[in-house]
Design a protein around this motif. Structure first.
Motif, PDB file in Angstrom:
ATOM      1  N   LEU A 261       9.811  -7.830  -6.859  1.00 22.22           N
ATOM      2  CA  LEU A 261       8.502  -7.199  -6.667  1.00 22.22           C
ATOM      3  C   LEU A 261       7.930  -6.860  -8.039  1.00 22.22           C
ATOM      4  O   LEU A 261       8.483  -6.037  -8.761  1.00 22.22           O
ATOM      5  CB  LEU A 261       8.624  -5.920  -5.825  1.00 22.22           C
ATOM      6  CG  LEU A 261       9.296  -6.045  -4.454  1.00 22.22           C
ATOM      7  CD1 LEU A 261       9.335  -4.695  -3.752  1.00 22.22           C
ATOM      8  CD2 LEU A 261       8.600  -7.077  -3.586  1.00 22.22           C
ATOM      9  N   LYS A 262       6.812  -7.487  -8.390  1.00 19.42           N
ATOM     10  CA  LYS A 262       6.254  -7.298  -9.724  1.00 19.42           C
ATOM     11  C   LYS A 262       4.844  -6.726  -9.724  1.00 19.42           C
ATOM     12  O   LYS A 262       4.256  -6.529 -10.792  1.00 19.42           O
ATOM     13  CB  LYS A 262       6.267  -8.623 -10.490  1.00 19.42           C
ATOM     14  CG  LYS A 262       7.669  -9.093 -10.860  1.00 19.42           C
ATOM     15  CD  LYS A 262       7.608 -10.293 -11.796  1.00 19.42           C
ATOM     16  CE  LYS A 262       8.991 -10.678 -12.294  1.00 19.42           C
ATOM     17  NZ  LYS A 262       8.954 -11.796 -13.262  1.00 19.42           N
ATOM     18  N   ALA A 263       4.279  -6.477  -8.566  1.00 18.08           N
ATOM     19  CA  ALA A 263       2.929  -5.935  -8.468  1.00 18.08           C
ATOM     20  C   ALA A 263       2.899  -4.885  -7.360  1.00 18.08           C
ATOM     21  O   ALA A 263       3.677  -4.959  -6.398  1.00 18.08           O
ATOM     22  CB  ALA A 263       1.917  -7.040  -8.178  1.00 18.08           C
ATOM     23  N   TRP A 264       2.008  -3.921  -7.496  1.00 15.27           N
ATOM     24  CA  TRP A 264       1.916  -2.857  -6.495  1.00 15.27           C
ATOM     25  C   TRP A 264       1.655  -3.438  -5.106  1.00 15.27           C
ATOM     26  O   TRP A 264       2.216  -2.966  -4.110  1.00 15.27           O
ATOM     27  CB  TRP A 264       0.805  -1.881  -6.858  1.00 15.27           C
ATOM     28  CG  TRP A 264       1.037  -1.059  -8.075  1.00 15.27           C
ATOM     29  CD1 TRP A 264       0.294  -1.055  -9.220  1.00 15.27           C
ATOM     30  CD2 TRP A 264       2.072  -0.080  -8.281  1.00 15.27           C
ATOM     31  NE1 TRP A 264       0.802  -0.155 -10.124  1.00 15.27           N
ATOM     32  CE2 TRP A 264       1.886   0.462  -9.579  1.00 15.27           C
ATOM     33  CE3 TRP A 264       3.132   0.377  -7.513  1.00 15.27           C
ATOM     34  CZ2 TRP A 264       2.719   1.443 -10.106  1.00 15.27           C
ATOM     35  CZ3 TRP A 264       3.968   1.359  -8.040  1.00 15.27           C
ATOM     36  CH2 TRP A 264       3.763   1.874  -9.319  1.00 15.27           C
ATOM     37  N   LYS A 265       0.807  -4.465  -5.028  1.00 22.68           N
ATOM     38  CA  LYS A 265       0.455  -5.029  -3.718  1.00 22.68           C
ATOM     39  C   LYS A 265       1.665  -5.651  -3.029  1.00 22.68           C
ATOM     40  O   LYS A 265       1.659  -5.829  -1.801  1.00 22.68           O
ATOM     41  CB  LYS A 265      -0.668  -6.053  -3.867  1.00 22.68           C
ATOM     42  CG  LYS A 265      -0.316  -7.273  -4.695  1.00 22.68           C
ATOM     43  CD  LYS A 265      -1.525  -8.201  -4.834  1.00 22.68           C
ATOM     44  CE  LYS A 265      -1.179  -9.425  -5.687  1.00 22.68           C
ATOM     45  NZ  LYS A 265      -2.359 -10.305  -5.861  1.00 22.68           N
ATOM     46  N   ASP A 266       2.723  -5.972  -3.797  1.00 24.51           N
ATOM     47  CA  ASP A 266       3.935  -6.530  -3.192  1.00 24.51           C
ATOM     48  C   ASP A 266       4.590  -5.548  -2.228  1.00 24.51           C
ATOM     49  O   ASP A 266       5.314  -5.957  -1.309  1.00 24.51           O
ATOM     50  CB  ASP A 266       4.937  -6.925  -4.275  1.00 24.51           C
ATOM     51  CG  ASP A 266       4.452  -8.097  -5.122  1.00 24.51           C
ATOM     52  OD1 ASP A 266       3.504  -8.780  -4.693  1.00 24.51           O
ATOM     53  OD2 ASP A 266       5.012  -8.308  -6.214  1.00 24.51           O
ATOM     54  N   LEU A 267       4.362  -4.262  -2.427  1.00 24.81           N
ATOM     55  CA  LEU A 267       4.940  -3.249  -1.540  1.00 24.81           C
ATOM     56  C   LEU A 267       4.301  -3.262  -0.160  1.00 24.81           C
ATOM     57  O   LEU A 267       4.808  -2.623   0.769  1.00 24.81           O
ATOM     58  CB  LEU A 267       4.806  -1.854  -2.156  1.00 24.81           C
ATOM     59  CG  LEU A 267       5.714  -1.549  -3.353  1.00 24.81           C
ATOM     60  CD1 LEU A 267       5.278  -0.250  -4.028  1.00 24.81           C
ATOM     61  CD2 LEU A 267       7.171  -1.440  -2.908  1.00 24.81           C
ATOM     62  N   ALA A 268       3.168  -3.945  -0.015  1.00 26.53           N
ATOM     63  CA  ALA A 268       2.491  -4.044   1.288  1.00 26.53           C
ATOM     64  C   ALA A 268       2.920  -5.284   2.066  1.00 26.53           C
ATOM     65  O   ALA A 268       2.401  -5.536   3.160  1.00 26.53           O
ATOM     66  CB  ALA A 268       0.975  -4.067   1.081  1.00 26.53           C
ATOM     67  N   ASP A 269       3.849  -6.061   1.534  1.00 27.16           N
ATOM     68  CA  ASP A 269       4.337  -7.270   2.198  1.00 27.16           C
ATOM     69  C   ASP A 269       4.854  -6.917   3.604  1.00 27.16           C
ATOM     70  O   ASP A 269       5.665  -6.002   3.753  1.00 27.16           O
ATOM     71  CB  ASP A 269       5.467  -7.863   1.360  1.00 27.16           C
ATOM     72  CG  ASP A 269       5.911  -9.234   1.849  1.00 27.16           C
ATOM     73  OD1 ASP A 269       5.845  -9.503   3.064  1.00 27.16           O
ATOM     74  OD2 ASP A 269       6.342 -10.042   1.000  1.00 27.16           O
TER      75      ASP A 269
END
Length: 577
Positions: A261-269
């Motif tokens: 996970l390298k971007a904040w938006k990845d946490l919304a996967d």
């Protein structure tokens, strides 16, 4: 009968006795030593290492002992509330019993109000407070974020430290002060070395001299020390994502790089639904900063995209859209939470143990927990990553309170924190020269001269480059910084207070095929009670406890209805397939 009764009570006796037998003896305050009172959200490791270091520093300079009375009342937000309450109580006592004046709500609102004007009928209360020596029996606020220390400074609870003035008592001592008078001639020379005629004190030149001073006032949109000398950043903080590599691999992620996970938006996967941990931003300034970074990054991305599309959109429309998309991302991240916690440190601990797959945390929690886990497990099972161009570099400052009981000692403590000796404690490995005695602190010093090639050989994070990181992300404080408290409260209501409804609606959307499959449901999911242009009024509605209660209740009603309608629309869309 009595024997049977005694045996039945034995387990209870054991349960009560064991904690008393095995508890660690608490360190007693040495009342024969000079005293210093500090309130801090810093953990035990930081408090221990800096107390030991300052004791040695203080004794070397003065020949005297010093003891620190630590006041740990909670996280930064809770400390700020305590400080404001304590100042109000003591100023109220002064107003009523010393000035013989009548106390009322107007006075209570005015005396720490930085915005009040001299022509306001209640400005006198503000003037009297700023000219007073009202204190709360505490010398220093050590730690917490720049936002909270700046609020304290603007309220008038912090005083100028003197570091910005080479002729101040910070460097030369107060010749009428208690500490100065108590020192013999040799101790005075060590503690307050006089500079050569026409030159500045050596420490002043160390901090502020040259074309590239070791203390930088601001960078990347963040303030690192106060221009008015009321607080100074002592160590850096950035914010990012911690992951458990074993859990992430089971969820289908490629973990070969160590950083899936390298971007904040990845946490919304959607793969992370009920897999991450979320801490309450209303209890932790660092977690609120994480949420602000998510909002900042998404707003900047949306703003750049809309500007680049070539269509002549009104600036207000662009900002409203950027705000909506950023908070929609916060909702999706929040909906992926397995649990909600009051403790920011719980998230990296649970990530390391595998109870959750990922979470947000401040850098030093992530790095220290990852290192601890690797040392105990024997392999790297957890990593921490600051999102690419996704986090500003902020500081944890220190400030001296108005009415400090021990102002000279407080200034010496700040001198120690800003000295190279104090700075090296933050990131040197345990046991190396200049490093901590017992605990690795895994923080980054603010002085430029602590990052030489020789220093990096002794650092726990030799690859760290906070100045470079600050250069690739520009924090737009005018976008979100002024709404830090608003973000704290809004996030708490829409993510934490309404967690069940939020999660149910997001699950229904995912079950229906995701936002693209049910756009009406997702549009309802994203709705907000106010647009970005209305944020000033929304922030104002939180100014008093009474209006804040009404506002947050209305927001909760709004979000619950919105999430309920989104879930229903998603189910309807799913049934039509």
């Amino acid at each position: 009968m009595l024997k049977r009764l005694a045996w039945s009570f034995l387990p209870l006796v054991v349960i009560i006795a064991l904690p008393l037998i095995f508890r660690k003896p608490s360190e007693k305050i040495d009342l024969s030593a000079d005293q210093l009172v500090i309130v801090s959200p810093h953990n035990e490791a930081i408090r221990y290492e800096f107390e030991q270091g300052f004791r040695e520093y203080y004794h070397r300079l003065t020949g005297r002992k010093v003891s620190i009375d630590w006041r740990a009342t909670g996280g930064t937000s809770e400390i700020a509330r305590y400080v404001s309450s304590a100042f109000e109580a003591n100023f109220r006592d002064y107003w009523i019993n010393e000035l013989k004046r009548e106390w009322n709500d107007d006075v209570a609102r005015a005396f720490m109000n930085r915005r009040i004007k001299p022509d306001d009928k209640n400005y006198e209360a503000r003037k009297i407070f700023l000219e007073s020596d009202i204190g709360i029996g505490i010398d220093l606020f050590f730690g917490g974020g720049q936002y909270d220390l700046n609020k304290q400074a603007q309220a008038g609870t912090l005083l100028a430290i003197g570091a910005a003035d080479p002729k101040s008592t910070f460097y030369l001592g107060n010749q009428k002060g208690e500490l100065f008078a108590a020192l013999d001639e040799e101790a005075r020379k060590r503690t307050y070395p006089m500079p050569e005629p026409g030159k500045n004190p050596a420490l002043y030149d160390e901090l502020f001299g040259g074309d590239q001073p070791n203390l930088v006032q601001a960078m990347g949109g963040e303030t690192w020390y106060d221009k008015e000398d009321r607080y100074y950043g002592i160590c850096f903080s950035s914010f990012g994502i911690c992951v458990n590599l074993d859990r992430m691999e089971k969820l289908g992620y490629d973990v070969s790089s160590g950083y899936p996970l390298k971007a904040w938006k990845d946490l919304a996967d959607p793969r992370l639904f009920r897999q991450i941990g979320i801490a309450d931003p209303s209890k932790s300034g660092s977690i609120n900063k994480c949420f602000e970074m998510i909002i900042q990054r998404q707003m900047q991305d949306t703003y750049a995209r809309l500007k680049g599309e070539g269509e002549a959109l009104d600036e207000a429309v662009i900002m409203d859209t950027a705000w909506l998309e950023a908070l929609s991302l916060v909702k999706r991240v929040g909906a992926n939470a397995l649990y909600l916690t009051l403790s920011a440190s719980k998230v990296p601990v649970d990530t390391a143990s595998g109870q959750i797959a990922a979470g947000m945390c401040i850098d030093f929690y992530g790095r220290s927990q990852a290192d601890w886990e690797e040392a105990h497990v024997g392999r790297r099972t957890m990593t921490y990553y600051t999102p690419d161009a996704g986090s500003s570099v902020s500081v944890d400052p220190v400030g001296i309170f108005r009415g400090s009981p021990n102002p000279e000692r407080a200034r010496l403590f700040v001198r120690y924190l800003l000295s190279r000796e104090g700075q090296l404690l933050w990131n040197r490995r345990v046991g190396v020269e200049g490093g901590p005695r017992k605990y690795g602190l895994h923080r980054l010093p603010v002085r430029r001269d602590c990052y030489s090639a020789e220093d990096r050989k002794l650092m726990s994070a030799p690859e760290a480059d906070p100045f470079g990181l600050a250069g690739v992300f520009t924090y737009r404080g005018d976008w979100t910084g002024r709404y830090f408290d608003l973000i704290r409260t809004l996030t708490r209501v829409m993510v934490i207070d309404c967690q069940n409804e939020l999660q149910s609606s997001w699950k229904a959307i995912l079950n229906a095929g995701g936002p693209e499959a049910v756009p009406e449901a997702y549009q309802e999911f994203c709705r907000l009670p106010f647009e970005y242009a209305e944020a000033p009024e929304a922030a104002k509605s939180l100014a008093s406890p009474e209006s804040a209660t009404v506002t947050t209740r209305n927001w909760a009603i709004f979000f619950r209805k919105s999430y309920g309608r989104a879930a229903e629309l998603a189910r309807q869309g799913n049934s039509r397939k």
